[in-house]
Design a protein around this motif. Structure first.
Motif, PDB file in Angstrom:
ATOM      1  N   UNK A  67       0.831  -1.196   0.000  1.00  0.00           N
ATOM      2  CA  UNK A  67       0.000   0.000   0.000  1.00  0.00           C
ATOM      3  C   UNK A  67       0.868   1.250   0.000  1.00  0.00           C
ATOM      4  N   UNK A  68       1.884   1.270   0.857  1.00  0.00           N
ATOM      5  CA  UNK A  68       2.767   2.436   0.946  1.00  0.00           C
ATOM      6  C   UNK A  68       3.473   2.685  -0.386  1.00  0.00           C
ATOM      7  N   UNK A  72       3.076   5.930  -2.787  1.00  0.00           N
ATOM      8  CA  UNK A  72       4.266   6.693  -3.182  1.00  0.00           C
ATOM      9  C   UNK A  72       4.351   6.862  -4.699  1.00  0.00           C
ATOM     10  N   UNK A  73       3.953   5.829  -5.445  1.00  0.00           N
ATOM     11  CA  UNK A  73       4.008   5.891  -6.907  1.00  0.00           C
ATOM     12  C   UNK A  73       2.796   6.592  -7.504  1.00  0.00           C
ATOM     13  N   UNK A  74       1.837   6.932  -6.656  1.00  0.00           N
ATOM     14  CA  UNK A  74       0.636   7.602  -7.139  1.00  0.00           C
ATOM     15  C   UNK A  74      -0.378   6.669  -7.760  1.00  0.00           C
TER      16      UNK A  74
END
Length: 85
Positions: A67-68, A72-74
């Motif tokens: 999920x994180x 972070x990658x959008x």
């Protein structure tokens, strides 16, 4: 208008479906429902076993990391998928 429980159940089902599609399970199995169901049965068996705590900890850590990274990658926003079901 749908009763609250029915709306909640529908919402939870859609969230789970989104997660299954998001990780590529549908594409990887060519939408073979028996394979997807079998994988879910395997997971349920693991969670009913004496390895439950270890399995939960490992999968939760992997899910949290994924999920994180998606955020972070959008590719994912903090919203529908991250809400408790």
């Amino acid at each position: 208008m749908l009763p609250f429980r029915t709306k909640h159940k529908t919402s939870a089902t859609l969230k789970l479906r989104h997660l299954i599609v998001k990780v590529g399970i549908v594409e990887l199995t060519v939408d073979d429902r028996t394979t997807i169901y079998g994988a879910m049965l395997w997971m349920a068996d693991k969670l009913r076993s004496d390895e439950r705590d270890k399995a939960l900890a490992l999968r939760a850590a992997k899910g949290k990391q994924a999920f994180a990274e998606s955020i972070d990658r959008g590719h994912l926003t903090r919203g529908r998928c991250l809400e408790p079901i």
